[in-house]
Design an enzyme around this catalytic site. Structure first.
Site, mmCIF file in Angstrom:
data_model
loop_
_atom_site.group_PDB
_atom_site.id
_atom_site.type_symbol
_atom_site.label_atom_id
_atom_site.label_comp_id
_atom_site.label_asym_id
_atom_site.label_seq_id
_atom_site.Cartn_x
_atom_site.Cartn_y
_atom_site.Cartn_z
ATOM 1 N N CYS A 59 -6.132 -25.328 16.711
ATOM 2 C CA CYS A 59 -7.321 -26.187 16.775
ATOM 3 C C CYS A 59 -6.998 -27.668 16.660
ATOM 4 C CB CYS A 59 -8.310 -25.779 15.680
ATOM 5 S SG CYS A 59 -8.927 -24.101 15.876
ATOM 6 N N CYS A 85 -11.226 -26.832 11.991
ATOM 7 C CA CYS A 85 -10.214 -25.859 11.547
ATOM 8 C C CYS A 85 -8.863 -26.567 11.490
ATOM 9 C CB CYS A 85 -10.156 -24.672 12.501
ATOM 10 S SG CYS A 85 -8.839 -23.505 12.094
ATOM 11 N N HIS A 125 -4.673 -19.007 14.117
ATOM 12 C CA HIS A 125 -6.046 -19.478 13.909
ATOM 13 C C HIS A 125 -6.836 -18.476 13.056
ATOM 14 C CE1 HIS A 125 -10.131 -20.823 14.480
ATOM 15 N NE2 HIS A 125 -10.420 -19.587 14.836
ATOM 16 N N CYS A 151 -5.855 -25.285 11.613
ATOM 17 C CA CYS A 151 -4.704 -24.570 12.173
ATOM 18 C C CYS A 151 -4.150 -25.319 13.389
ATOM 19 C CB CYS A 151 -5.095 -23.149 12.544
ATOM 20 S SG CYS A 151 -5.757 -22.994 14.212
ATOM 21 N N ASP A 197 -7.604 -7.172 2.083
ATOM 22 C CA ASP A 197 -6.564 -7.182 3.111
ATOM 23 C C ASP A 197 -7.156 -6.603 4.378
ATOM 24 O OD1 ASP A 197 -6.306 -4.232 2.067
ATOM 25 O OD2 ASP A 197 -5.247 -4.299 3.962
ATOM 26 N N ASP A 249 0.861 -1.165 0.000
ATOM 27 C CA ASP A 249 0.000 0.000 0.000
ATOM 28 C C ASP A 249 0.906 1.226 0.000
ATOM 29 O OD1 ASP A 249 -2.086 1.715 0.114
ATOM 30 O OD2 ASP A 249 -2.596 1.336 2.208
HETATM 31 ZN ZN LIG Z 1 -8.030 -22.867 14.141
#
Ligand SMILES: [Zn+2]
Length: 384
Positions: free
Chosen positions: A309, A304, A335, A306, A266, A60
């Site tokens: 999780c 999830c 996450h 990630c 973004d 940016d």
């Molecule tokens: Zn997660």
């Protein structure tokens, strides 16, 4: 695009961002111009080499930060004069100087300098800023083309020890020509239909752009106004070019944006709210400090992918935040970034399968139904 304001997505390594599904990263020219300096980044090989991010990058211009963070001295037709929020030093941003900064930094996509005004601004003020942004776009384009043709200014010499890895500036053949980059124009015009149309006409009339950004939204106006503004823009924006909605990134905004033809987003929200213990879930946001998580062995969000999780439970995450452990901040950032990237991946899959309309309605229905109630509960927890 996960946001790496200072050249890093706060708390996460580039490998983690890549593993989370990140494809393109955003950095901020204002922050990197002030520290470590665009010439410094260039001397260290450019933004990709400096940050070790292998994928596409966007910078940016930093116009938003100049207008929101720095101490403004004057906004004139020539540009913006401001004082650094770091040390109070005086700087000038012009369309030309911003192009030089962004071409030194070396991201793949760079943004024009535009003039920002508050969300919901009056017609006259919105028109003046929109028209000035078009004039600044033309100046950006001329300077961008000049640098493509003539190369960049020689960088100042940097003193390094003999065993340091080679600097890009050590090789003028590599250093002086600007890297191949795409300049994106920014559609402005506040929440006024006629101004948005005029802005798009102005942008399309002045160049064959690789992509087009829609700016000046998510700056304090009502969400309904933002969605309506996107609906005015949608039929006028070329379908063959990526459309980038700047600074927008809550889960519902992403889906509403895709519904209205947006391709790129973004937002700093996933890492920012993560640092405060707030997690995205399909049922709205959740505060991991909540007392009901104390003995909760379930993952934060079922399904999830990630590490927060798949490896840990709610009780442990709550404990990390209660103890002020930095792993908690990192896991939650991971996450939230993973969660948003998964939404976009699911949206792409639904579009390809022709099921986006029903998928998005179902997703938003669930997110909004429990989300509102949960938000109230969180506020009650935060107060107690
Ligand atoms: Zn997660």
């Amino acid at each position: 695009m996960p946001v790496a304001t200072q050249g890093t997505i706060k708390g996460l390594s580039v490998d983690e961002v890549e593993a989370a599904g990140g494809r393109m990263m955003l950095s901020n020219a204002y922050h990197l111009y002030l520290r470590p300096g665009d010439m410094g980044v260039r001397a260290l090989g450019g933004l990709h080499a400096f940050t070790r991010w292998p994928g596409p990058m966007l910078t940016d211009s930093g116009g938003f930060q100049v207008f929101s963070l720095a101490k403004l001295r004057a906004v004139t037709e020539d540009g913006v004069e401001f004082r650094s929020h770091l040390d109070g030093s005086l700087h000038q941003y012009t369309p030309e100087s911003v192009m030089r900064v962004e071409r030194n930094l070396g991201a793949d996509v760079i943004m024009q300098l535009d003039e920002l005004i508050a969300g919901g601004a009056e017609h006259d003020a919105s028109r003046a800023a929109m028209e000035r942004s078009l004039r600044w776009l033309e100046r950006c384009r001329v300077e961008f083309d000049r640098i493509t043709r003539d190369g960049r200014e020689p960088a100042p010499p940097y003193t390094v020890s003999s065993d340091a890895p080679p600097l890009a500036t050590a090789d003028p053949e590599f250093d002086l020509p600007a890297p191949e980059q795409a300049l994106f124009p920014i559609v402005q015009g506040g929440t006024h239909a006629d101004l948005r149309r005029a802005s798009i006409a102005g942008v399309l009339g002045t160049g064959d752009w690789h992509g087009i950004a829609v700016g000046g939204l998510s700056v304090g106006e009502a969400k309904a106004d933002m969605y309506r503004t996107l609906e005015w823009c949608e039929p006028l924006l070329p379908r063959t070019k990526p459309r980038y909605l700047m600074g927008v990134g809550f889960p519902d905004d992403l889906i509403e944006g895709v519904r209205r033809g947006i391709d790129l987003f973004d937002c700093v929200v996933p890492t920012r709210i993560g640092r405060h213990g707030t997690a995205f879930t399909p049922d709205g946001t959740a505060q991991v400090r909540q007392s009901s998580y104390r003995m909760d062995r379930r993952p934060l969000v079922d399904g999830c992918a990630c590490p927060a999780c798949t490896r840990y439970d709610r009780a442990y995450l709550r404990h990390l935040f209660a103890s002020g452990e930095m792993l908690g901040l990192r896991l939650l950032a991971l996450h939230n970034v993973t969660f948003l990237l998964a939404i976009m991946s699911d949206a792409r899959a639904a579009l390809h399968a022709g099921t986006f309309t029903s998928w998005s309605a179902e997703w938003l229905g669930r997110y909004r139904a429990k989300g509102a109630r949960q938000h109230d509960e969180e506020l009650a927890v935060a107060d107690s």
